[in-house]
Motif scaffolding. Structure first.
Motif, PDB file in Angstrom:
ATOM      1  N   MET B  86      27.417 -25.652 -10.777  1.00  0.00           N
ATOM      2  CA  MET B  86      28.135 -24.783  -9.845  1.00  0.00           C
ATOM      3  C   MET B  86      29.579 -25.234  -9.628  1.00  0.00           C
ATOM      4  SD  MET B  86      25.836 -22.504  -8.749  1.00  0.00           S
ATOM      5  CE  MET B  86      26.392 -21.900  -7.129  1.00  0.00           C
ATOM      6  N   THR B  87      29.766 -26.549  -9.489  1.00  0.00           N
ATOM      7  CA  THR B  87      31.074 -27.065  -9.070  1.00  0.00           C
ATOM      8  C   THR B  87      31.946 -27.591 -10.208  1.00  0.00           C
ATOM      9  OG1 THR B  87      30.194 -29.300  -8.797  1.00  0.00           O
ATOM     10  CG2 THR B  87      30.071 -27.834  -6.879  1.00  0.00           C
ATOM     11  N   GLY B  88      31.329 -27.932 -11.333  1.00  0.00           N
ATOM     12  CA  GLY B  88      32.098 -28.556 -12.404  1.00  0.00           C
ATOM     13  C   GLY B  88      32.288 -30.057 -12.214  1.00  0.00           C
ATOM     14  N   GLU B  89      31.691 -30.599 -11.164  1.00  0.00           N
ATOM     15  CA  GLU B  89      31.723 -32.057 -10.947  1.00  0.00           C
ATOM     16  C   GLU B  89      30.797 -32.750 -11.959  1.00  0.00           C
ATOM     17  OE1 GLU B  89      33.182 -33.840  -8.118  1.00  0.00           O
ATOM     18  OE2 GLU B  89      34.328 -31.962  -7.996  1.00  0.00           O
ATOM     19  N   PRO B  90      31.023 -34.054 -12.219  1.00  0.00           N
ATOM     20  CA  PRO B  90      30.133 -34.775 -13.140  1.00  0.00           C
ATOM     21  C   PRO B  90      28.685 -34.784 -12.632  1.00  0.00           C
ATOM     22  CG  PRO B  90      32.082 -36.091 -12.648  1.00  0.00           C
ATOM     23  CD  PRO B  90      32.123 -34.902 -11.733  1.00  0.00           C
ATOM     24  N   ALA B  91      27.766 -34.722 -13.538  1.00  0.00           N
ATOM     25  CA  ALA B  91      26.343 -34.668 -13.183  1.00  0.00           C
ATOM     26  C   ALA B  91      25.861 -35.998 -12.623  1.00  0.00           C
ATOM     27  CB  ALA B  91      25.509 -34.311 -14.414  1.00  0.00           C
ATOM     28  N   THR B  92      24.932 -35.929 -11.694  1.00  0.00           N
ATOM     29  CA  THR B  92      24.331 -37.143 -11.145  1.00  0.00           C
ATOM     30  C   THR B  92      22.933 -37.361 -11.723  1.00  0.00           C
ATOM     31  OG1 THR B  92      23.512 -35.884  -9.246  1.00  0.00           O
ATOM     32  CG2 THR B  92      25.597 -37.028  -8.975  1.00  0.00           C
ATOM     33  N   TYR B  93      22.443 -36.376 -12.483  1.00  0.00           N
ATOM     34  CA  TYR B  93      21.115 -36.476 -13.056  1.00  0.00           C
ATOM     35  C   TYR B  93      21.169 -36.511 -14.578  1.00  0.00           C
ATOM     36  CZ  TYR B  93      19.940 -34.871  -8.352  1.00  0.00           C
ATOM     37  OH  TYR B  93      19.837 -34.737  -6.990  1.00  0.00           O
ATOM     38  N   ASN B  94      20.109 -37.036 -15.164  1.00  0.00           N
ATOM     39  CA  ASN B  94      19.924 -36.982 -16.611  1.00  0.00           C
ATOM     40  C   ASN B  94      18.828 -35.969 -16.908  1.00  0.00           C
ATOM     41  OD1 ASN B  94      21.462 -39.617 -17.510  1.00  0.00           O
ATOM     42  ND2 ASN B  94      20.210 -40.186 -15.752  1.00  0.00           N
ATOM     43  N   ILE B  95      18.956 -35.290 -18.033  1.00  0.00           N
ATOM     44  CA  ILE B  95      17.887 -34.396 -18.493  1.00  0.00           C
ATOM     45  C   ILE B  95      17.531 -34.792 -19.915  1.00  0.00           C
ATOM     46  CG2 ILE B  95      17.190 -32.013 -18.958  1.00  0.00           C
ATOM     47  CD1 ILE B  95      19.171 -31.098 -16.836  1.00  0.00           C
ATOM     48  N   GLU B  96      16.253 -35.004 -20.130  1.00  0.00           N
ATOM     49  CA  GLU B  96      15.794 -35.526 -21.423  1.00  0.00           C
ATOM     50  C   GLU B  96      14.522 -34.808 -21.842  1.00  0.00           C
ATOM     51  OE1 GLU B  96      15.647 -39.945 -21.426  1.00  0.00           O
ATOM     52  OE2 GLU B  96      13.878 -39.678 -22.695  1.00  0.00           O
ATOM     53  N   ALA B  97      14.362 -34.605 -23.143  1.00  0.00           N
ATOM     54  CA  ALA B  97      13.156 -33.950 -23.647  1.00  0.00           C
ATOM     55  C   ALA B  97      12.000 -34.939 -23.710  1.00  0.00           C
ATOM     56  CB  ALA B  97      13.426 -33.354 -25.031  1.00  0.00           C
TER      57      ALA B  97
END
Lengths: 192, 192
Positions: B86-97
């Motif tokens: 939404m904001t374009g700020e750096p992500a605080t979470y990781n997403i992994e398969a």
DNA sequence: TCCTTTTCTTGATTTTGGTCAATGTTTTTT
DNA sequence: AAAAAACATTGACCAAAATCAAGAAAAGGA
């Protein structure tokens, strides 16, 4: 009476005078005294409630009679049993005033009519719920990843106003702790 | 490749062939192998990802290197660092398969264009996020009000498929417990 | 298939936080 | 202003869950 409601509305998206008048036509207000229910478990939640003034809590009561606070709502917040509101099923939560309060009420049919007549309001609504989702997500993260002390500090830094206005045992309930534990955390922090 | 995406879309609101073609024009797909990242903490989350096939997890890593799982996503679920999106700020979470997966991607600008050209899609989007909010709220409630054993049972009854497909220690992480504790809860339950 | 890595289980020990109970304080109500 | 109710603190004790460590089982990769 609707000042704060429209102030918040216009913060995210600008609404014309006309649009605001249409919206206003669908709103009602209500005063609730401290310790009175806005909603009781088992009843259908007919409205969203926007808090103009005061403070409320949403909670469940378990078999042992212990209260678990799911949400606080101060001025400018919206509170409701959203599932019950959306589906018409009986509510699973209670909503009660912590202080004498004034709320702006929106029924389901009112919301639908507003969506039709003022489409921008649906965008507002989407942004609103997105913000609520993000806040809830952060709370889950704090519940699964922080120590109790960190959890308490996280809460107080995020909601200093709530800490000032709400009894400590309710904050304990919100954090999933006993009042004694919160008291001890505070003592330990004060020692630093 | 987009079968499940459009199936889910039409479950809530019916979209015409035309509308679906417009939407399809804004979508891309991606395959991710097991253990590969879809998003890393610190990067900006450019897309929402709808899972067509496979399983992913969203998580944080604390100072001690422990992983805290905020969300799983199987087929039909959407996963993203929504705040970053939404904001374009750096992500605080990781997403992994967790398994080899296929996802449908929607960028922010694509979403905005679809909102403009297919207004119904914003309603769909609002319902979608409302559902996610309600699920998150229930999870908070389970975290603050249930015993560990009840929490485990609640999770398994709600998401039996996840229990089948995901290693137990990840479920422990999702529940905010250690793997040992989950193992002991299971042992105790099996004894009954 | 074999080897490596990941995952799960179990036991011993320590730490944490809950429970129970008593006391003092503050706030609300009459 | 007095009485009652609600709230906060503290201590002693106990139960629950985390940690540490070892070994077994299962799954994935070569």
């Amino acid at each position: 009476m609707y000042e704060l409601f429209f102030q918040k509305l216009n913060e995210k998206i600008l609404f014309s005078e006309e649009e605001q008048t249409i919206i206003k036509g669908y709103l009602t207000t209500k005063k609730i005294r401290r310790k009175q229910y806005l909603l009781q478990e088992g009843d259908v939640c007919k409205t969203l409630a926007f808090v103009e003034k005061g403070a409320l809590k949403e909670y469940t009561v378990d078999e042992k009679g212990a209260e678990h606070i799911l949400q606080f709502a101060l001025e400018g917040w919206i509170i409701s049993d959203l599932y019950s509101f959306m589906t018409g099923e009986p509510a699973t939560y209670n909503i009660e005033a912590i202080e004498d309060s004034e709320v702006v009420l929106i029924t389901k049919s009112a919301q639908e009519e507003i969506f039709k007549k003022v489409p921008k309001y649906e965008s507002y609504s989407r942004m609103q719920i997105t913000g609520a989702y993000l806040a809830m997500q952060k709370r889950v993260n704090s519940l699964i990843s922080l120590s109790l002390e960190e959890r308490y500090l996280y809460f107080t830094s995020l909601y200093p106003t709530i800490v000032q206005r709400v009894p400590q045992h309710m904050i304990a309930s919100y954090l999933g702790l006993t009042p004694e534990t919160v008291s001890r955390i505070r003592k330990k922090l004060a020692a630093k």
